[in-house]
Write a protein that holds these residues in place. Structure first.
Motif, PDB file in Angstrom:
ATOM      1  N   LEU A  14       0.836  -1.211   0.000  1.00  0.00           N
ATOM      2  CA  LEU A  14       0.000   0.000   0.000  1.00  0.00           C
ATOM      3  C   LEU A  14       0.865   1.253   0.000  1.00  0.00           C
ATOM      4  O   LEU A  14       1.943   1.279   0.599  1.00  0.00           O
ATOM      5  CB  LEU A  14      -0.942   0.010   1.208  1.00  0.00           C
ATOM      6  CG  LEU A  14      -2.206  -0.835   1.064  1.00  0.00           C
ATOM      7  CD1 LEU A  14      -2.964  -0.886   2.398  1.00  0.00           C
ATOM      8  CD2 LEU A  14      -3.134  -0.285  -0.024  1.00  0.00           C
ATOM      9  N   TYR A  46       1.350  -2.514  -4.798  1.00  0.00           N
ATOM     10  CA  TYR A  46       1.083  -3.945  -4.619  1.00  0.00           C
ATOM     11  C   TYR A  46       1.887  -4.781  -5.629  1.00  0.00           C
ATOM     12  O   TYR A  46       2.417  -5.831  -5.306  1.00  0.00           O
ATOM     13  CB  TYR A  46      -0.393  -4.239  -4.876  1.00  0.00           C
ATOM     14  CG  TYR A  46      -1.388  -3.933  -3.788  1.00  0.00           C
ATOM     15  CD1 TYR A  46      -1.150  -4.239  -2.455  1.00  0.00           C
ATOM     16  CD2 TYR A  46      -2.632  -3.397  -4.123  1.00  0.00           C
ATOM     17  CE1 TYR A  46      -2.127  -4.005  -1.486  1.00  0.00           C
ATOM     18  CE2 TYR A  46      -3.609  -3.167  -3.166  1.00  0.00           C
ATOM     19  CZ  TYR A  46      -3.349  -3.467  -1.848  1.00  0.00           C
ATOM     20  OH  TYR A  46      -4.324  -3.260  -0.911  1.00  0.00           O
ATOM     21  N   TYR A  69      -1.380  -8.552  -2.798  1.00  0.00           N
ATOM     22  CA  TYR A  69      -2.771  -8.317  -3.189  1.00  0.00           C
ATOM     23  C   TYR A  69      -3.416  -9.566  -3.785  1.00  0.00           C
ATOM     24  O   TYR A  69      -2.738 -10.551  -4.091  1.00  0.00           O
ATOM     25  CB  TYR A  69      -2.906  -7.109  -4.095  1.00  0.00           C
ATOM     26  CG  TYR A  69      -2.270  -7.126  -5.469  1.00  0.00           C
ATOM     27  CD1 TYR A  69      -1.354  -8.076  -5.872  1.00  0.00           C
ATOM     28  CD2 TYR A  69      -2.598  -6.117  -6.368  1.00  0.00           C
ATOM     29  CE1 TYR A  69      -0.788  -8.033  -7.141  1.00  0.00           C
ATOM     30  CE2 TYR A  69      -2.039  -6.062  -7.638  1.00  0.00           C
ATOM     31  CZ  TYR A  69      -1.135  -7.025  -8.019  1.00  0.00           C
ATOM     32  OH  TYR A  69      -0.585  -6.978  -9.264  1.00  0.00           O
ATOM     33  N   ASP A  70      -4.728  -9.487  -3.948  1.00  0.00           N
ATOM     34  CA  ASP A  70      -5.537 -10.575  -4.520  1.00  0.00           C
ATOM     35  C   ASP A  70      -4.888 -11.185  -5.759  1.00  0.00           C
ATOM     36  O   ASP A  70      -4.785 -12.406  -5.896  1.00  0.00           O
ATOM     37  CB  ASP A  70      -6.956 -10.053  -4.850  1.00  0.00           C
ATOM     38  CG  ASP A  70      -6.970  -8.684  -5.551  1.00  0.00           C
ATOM     39  OD1 ASP A  70      -5.916  -8.227  -6.008  1.00  0.00           O
ATOM     40  OD2 ASP A  70      -8.055  -8.079  -5.625  1.00  0.00           O
ATOM     41  N   ASN A 122      -6.311  -6.585   4.811  1.00  0.00           N
ATOM     42  CA  ASN A 122      -7.125  -5.429   4.411  1.00  0.00           C
ATOM     43  C   ASN A 122      -8.018  -5.855   3.243  1.00  0.00           C
ATOM     44  O   ASN A 122      -7.520  -6.139   2.164  1.00  0.00           O
ATOM     45  CB  ASN A 122      -6.232  -4.248   4.019  1.00  0.00           C
ATOM     46  CG  ASN A 122      -5.190  -4.591   2.971  1.00  0.00           C
ATOM     47  OD1 ASN A 122      -4.476  -5.585   3.071  1.00  0.00           O
ATOM     48  ND2 ASN A 122      -5.094  -3.758   1.956  1.00  0.00           N
ATOM     49  N   SER A 124     -11.498  -5.356   0.717  1.00  0.00           N
ATOM     50  CA  SER A 124     -12.287  -4.278   0.104  1.00  0.00           C
ATOM     51  C   SER A 124     -13.187  -4.863  -0.971  1.00  0.00           C
ATOM     52  O   SER A 124     -13.205  -6.061  -1.216  1.00  0.00           O
ATOM     53  CB  SER A 124     -11.336  -3.278  -0.565  1.00  0.00           C
ATOM     54  OG  SER A 124     -10.697  -3.893  -1.681  1.00  0.00           O
ATOM     55  N   TRP A 173      -9.123  -4.032 -12.364  1.00  0.00           N
ATOM     56  CA  TRP A 173      -9.858  -4.555 -11.207  1.00  0.00           C
ATOM     57  C   TRP A 173     -11.295  -4.044 -11.197  1.00  0.00           C
ATOM     58  O   TRP A 173     -12.241  -4.798 -10.994  1.00  0.00           O
ATOM     59  CB  TRP A 173      -9.144  -4.154  -9.907  1.00  0.00           C
ATOM     60  CG  TRP A 173      -9.764  -4.725  -8.676  1.00  0.00           C
ATOM     61  CD1 TRP A 173      -9.876  -6.050  -8.358  1.00  0.00           C
ATOM     62  CD2 TRP A 173     -10.339  -3.994  -7.590  1.00  0.00           C
ATOM     63  NE1 TRP A 173     -10.498  -6.182  -7.139  1.00  0.00           N
ATOM     64  CE2 TRP A 173     -10.791  -4.950  -6.649  1.00  0.00           C
ATOM     65  CE3 TRP A 173     -10.515  -2.642  -7.315  1.00  0.00           C
ATOM     66  CZ2 TRP A 173     -11.398  -4.581  -5.447  1.00  0.00           C
ATOM     67  CZ3 TRP A 173     -11.117  -2.283  -6.120  1.00  0.00           C
ATOM     68  CH2 TRP A 173     -11.554  -3.240  -5.199  1.00  0.00           C
ATOM     69  N   SER A 250     -11.985   1.450  -5.121  1.00  0.00           N
ATOM     70  CA  SER A 250     -12.086   0.627  -3.912  1.00  0.00           C
ATOM     71  C   SER A 250     -12.758   1.367  -2.757  1.00  0.00           C
ATOM     72  O   SER A 250     -12.542   2.573  -2.579  1.00  0.00           O
ATOM     73  CB  SER A 250     -10.679   0.204  -3.491  1.00  0.00           C
ATOM     74  OG  SER A 250     -10.726  -0.472  -2.260  1.00  0.00           O
ATOM     75  N   ALA A 252     -11.713   1.082  -0.031  1.00  0.00           N
ATOM     76  CA  ALA A 252     -10.530   1.487   0.755  1.00  0.00           C
ATOM     77  C   ALA A 252     -10.313   2.989   0.699  1.00  0.00           C
ATOM     78  O   ALA A 252      -9.798   3.596   1.631  1.00  0.00           O
ATOM     79  CB  ALA A 252      -9.287   0.773   0.226  1.00  0.00           C
ATOM     80  N   GLY A 286     -11.333  -7.455  -2.743  1.00  0.00           N
ATOM     81  CA  GLY A 286     -10.030  -6.912  -3.134  1.00  0.00           C
ATOM     82  C   GLY A 286      -9.188  -6.680  -1.898  1.00  0.00           C
ATOM     83  O   GLY A 286      -9.540  -7.145  -0.810  1.00  0.00           O
ATOM     84  N   GLY A 287      -8.119  -5.930  -2.070  1.00  0.00           N
ATOM     85  CA  GLY A 287      -7.228  -5.689  -0.941  1.00  0.00           C
ATOM     86  C   GLY A 287      -6.109  -6.702  -0.916  1.00  0.00           C
ATOM     87  O   GLY A 287      -5.667  -7.157  -1.969  1.00  0.00           O
ATOM     88  N   TYR A 327     -11.372   0.207   4.463  1.00  0.00           N
ATOM     89  CA  TYR A 327     -11.449  -1.253   4.377  1.00  0.00           C
ATOM     90  C   TYR A 327     -12.549  -1.819   5.261  1.00  0.00           C
ATOM     91  O   TYR A 327     -12.955  -1.203   6.244  1.00  0.00           O
ATOM     92  CB  TYR A 327     -10.095  -1.892   4.737  1.00  0.00           C
ATOM     93  CG  TYR A 327      -9.076  -1.712   3.648  1.00  0.00           C
ATOM     94  CD1 TYR A 327      -9.190  -2.394   2.444  1.00  0.00           C
ATOM     95  CD2 TYR A 327      -8.017  -0.823   3.804  1.00  0.00           C
ATOM     96  CE1 TYR A 327      -8.270  -2.208   1.431  1.00  0.00           C
ATOM     97  CE2 TYR A 327      -7.088  -0.633   2.794  1.00  0.00           C
ATOM     98  CZ  TYR A 327      -7.222  -1.333   1.607  1.00  0.00           C
ATOM     99  OH  TYR A 327      -6.325  -1.145   0.600  1.00  0.00           O
ATOM    100  N   ARG A 380      -2.988  -8.348 -16.121  1.00  0.00           N
ATOM    101  CA  ARG A 380      -3.614  -7.047 -15.868  1.00  0.00           C
ATOM    102  C   ARG A 380      -2.892  -5.948 -16.622  1.00  0.00           C
ATOM    103  O   ARG A 380      -3.520  -5.074 -17.213  1.00  0.00           O
ATOM    104  CB  ARG A 380      -3.555  -6.720 -14.362  1.00  0.00           C
ATOM    105  CG  ARG A 380      -4.676  -7.275 -13.550  1.00  0.00           C
ATOM    106  CD  ARG A 380      -4.527  -6.796 -12.107  1.00  0.00           C
ATOM    107  NE  ARG A 380      -5.689  -7.142 -11.303  1.00  0.00           N
ATOM    108  CZ  ARG A 380      -5.766  -6.914 -10.001  1.00  0.00           C
ATOM    109  NH1 ARG A 380      -4.755  -6.358  -9.350  1.00  0.00           N
ATOM    110  NH2 ARG A 380      -6.845  -7.239  -9.337  1.00  0.00           N
TER     111      ARG A 380
HETATM  112  O1  LIG Z   1      -7.279  -0.796  -3.425  1.00  0.00           O
HETATM  113  P1  LIG Z   1      -7.454  -2.074  -2.660  1.00  0.00           P
HETATM  114  O2  LIG Z   1      -6.459  -2.273  -1.567  1.00  0.00           O
HETATM  115  O3  LIG Z   1      -8.848  -2.250  -2.209  1.00  0.00           O
HETATM  116  O4  LIG Z   1      -7.151  -3.250  -3.693  1.00  0.00           O
HETATM  117  C1  LIG Z   1      -7.755  -3.238  -4.947  1.00  0.00           C
HETATM  118  C2  LIG Z   1      -7.478  -4.504  -5.722  1.00  0.00           C
HETATM  119  O5  LIG Z   1      -7.859  -5.605  -4.985  1.00  0.00           O
HETATM  120  C3  LIG Z   1      -6.061  -4.660  -6.104  1.00  0.00           C
HETATM  121  O6  LIG Z   1      -5.860  -5.843  -6.798  1.00  0.00           O
END
Ligand SMILES: O=P(O)(O)OC[C@H](O)CO
Length: 425
Positions: A14, A46, A69-70, A122, A124, A173, A250, A252, A286-287, A327, A380
């Motif tokens: 992050l 990430y 990350y995911d 974390n 999301s 994403w 997100s 987030a 996500g997250g 989150y 991606r």
């Molecule tokens: O921005 P985040 O931490 O919610 O992550 C977003 C996506 O999951 C990244 O792959």
């Protein structure tokens, strides 16, 4: 003399204000006890956290814990470089309550046998951020529920003098993965990869093609604006400064918008639009989650165990992350704790529970469980660069998506070759 603390390294992906929250979490852990010290280093994204850790592992300089990350899940599962979370839990007596993780989160990260090899940290999902004053100009006090309704709203917003109705970018994403999940459309065969390494990409022949044609048409009509580093503003900034009336990003970033918005911005979040409101399926988690790496000393693992205990406990972990970012809690226990403290009743937190509603909009199905594809970060980025070419008018939508699928499939075939004969976890 003060006893020397046992140090271990934690790398995180992050950045920006969210990265600062992670750094502060480390600081709080270090202040909470005197035996161990988490040395925490941001990797600048990430994707970089993933790349740097794999490179460092090859050079035997890996951290003990890393935030991945995911999109990096399958790579880490098959890397041979990880200390499986469920095994680490047993070996170092963490007593993690694995059953308490929300089903959507557990499903995303679990192996076929239901084992967790990383610790969700974390979580999301993507949500629709909308400017209430802009929508009031077209006589509406509700966010659009379908993409068709959104298209009508964009047209009306333009006619009402709103210069940018929607901030978009090439991040896959939001525009591919969440679009596909919520409309129950696959992005790859084999249940988006969960069924096997022979998965092939299909997003150049689903409703995603028309969806991207719409994005391009909205850009051409001046309803939407592309927001990338090239134009010096990201989606969150373009929404928070009031220059674009909506975006999808997100949950987030809920805290980031709140902390950086122009003072008079009236806004809310809603579930992202879908093709058919009656058939909405759940959006994707996500997250990131925390992975323990192989090759460290017992002492370092003991220190890492203390840290993981701290950050996975609802009181010292989730509560801190959820309160200081957008989150969602990762466990039912964490959610109950926050609810019991009135967190979701706080008017400043309005909208935060939308993410949970979106994640639980339906039972998790094969198209909405997650993405389990090898080197997904590279896939991606292939799609992202094609989309940027499409959005800037250098390429036709179908040609761009075909090219992304072709190169993405090459990545998958090389990956399949590398792990030939390996059972999918
Ligand atoms: O921005 P985040 O931490 O919610 O992550 C977003 C996506 O999951 C990244 O792959």
């Amino acid at each position: 003399a003060a006893q020397e603390r046992t140090k271990f390294e934690f790398w995180y992906g992050l950045t920006g204000d969210l990265g600062e929250v992670v750094a502060n979490h480390c600081k709080l852990f270090n202040e909470s006890q005197t035996k161990y010290e988490a040395v925490c280093t941001g990797q600048g994204g990430y994707d970089k956290a993933e790349q740097n850790t794999i490179a460092a592992y090859r050079a035997k300089q890996q951290p003990t814990i890393v935030q991945i990350y995911d999109a990096g899940t399958l790579n880490f599962m098959l890397s041979g470089a990880i200390y499986k979370a469920n095994q680490f839990d047993k070996d170092y007596g963490l007593n993690v309550d694995w059953k308490s993780y929300f089903p959507g989160i557990a499903n995303y990260y679990a192996t076929a046998g239901g084992e967790m090899w990383s610790f969700p940290y974390n979580s999301s999902t993507a949500v629709f951020y909308w400017n209430k004053d802009a929508w009031a100009k077209i006589g509406k006090n509700e966010a659009p529920k379908t993409w068709a309704e959104f298209a009508d709203d964009l047209k009306a917003l333009k006619a009402a003098g709103v210069e940018c109705g929607f901030a978009l970018d090439g991040d896959t994403w939001m525009n591919l993965e969440q679009f596909s999940a919520t409309n129950n459309i696959p992005i790859a065969t084999q249940d988006n990869g969960y069924g096997g390494l022979s998965a092939e990409l299909v997003f150049n022949k689903t409703a995603y093609v028309d969806h991207m044609k719409n994005y391009k048409a909205w850009l051409d009509a001046g309803y939407a604006r592309i927001q990338t580093t090239q134009v010096g503003k990201n989606l969150v900034q373009a929404f928070a400064d009031g220059s674009c009336a909506s975006t999808i990003t997100s949950i987030a970033n809920h805290g980031t918008v709140k902390n950086t918005q122009v003072p008079d911005l009236k806004w809310d979040v809603a579930m992202i639009p879908v093709l058919d409101a009656a058939k909405r399926t759940n959006s994707l988690v996500g997250g990131a989650s925390l992975w323990v790496m192989q090759g460290k000393s017992k002492e370092e693992y003991e220190a890492a165990a203390a840290f993981l205990k701290y950050v996975t406990s609802p009181e010292t972990g989730e509560k801190y992350i959820v309160k200081n970012t957008g989150y969602i809690p990762v466990t039912v226990k964490g959610f109950e704790l926050l609810k019991s403290e009135g967190f979701y009743q706080d008017p400043k937190m309005a909208g935060r529970e939308v993410a949970i509603a979106s994640l639980t909009a339906s039972a998790v199905g094969p198209n909405s469980r997650g993405i389990r594809l090898g080197n997904f970060t590279s896939i991606r980025s292939e799609l992202r660069s094609e989309l940027e070419a499409v959005f800037t008018g250098q390429k036709d939508v179908q040609a761009g998506l075909d090219a992304a699928v072709e190169r993405g499939d090459q990545i998958l075939r090389r990956y399949e070759q590398t792990y030939k004969g390996a059972a999918l976890p």
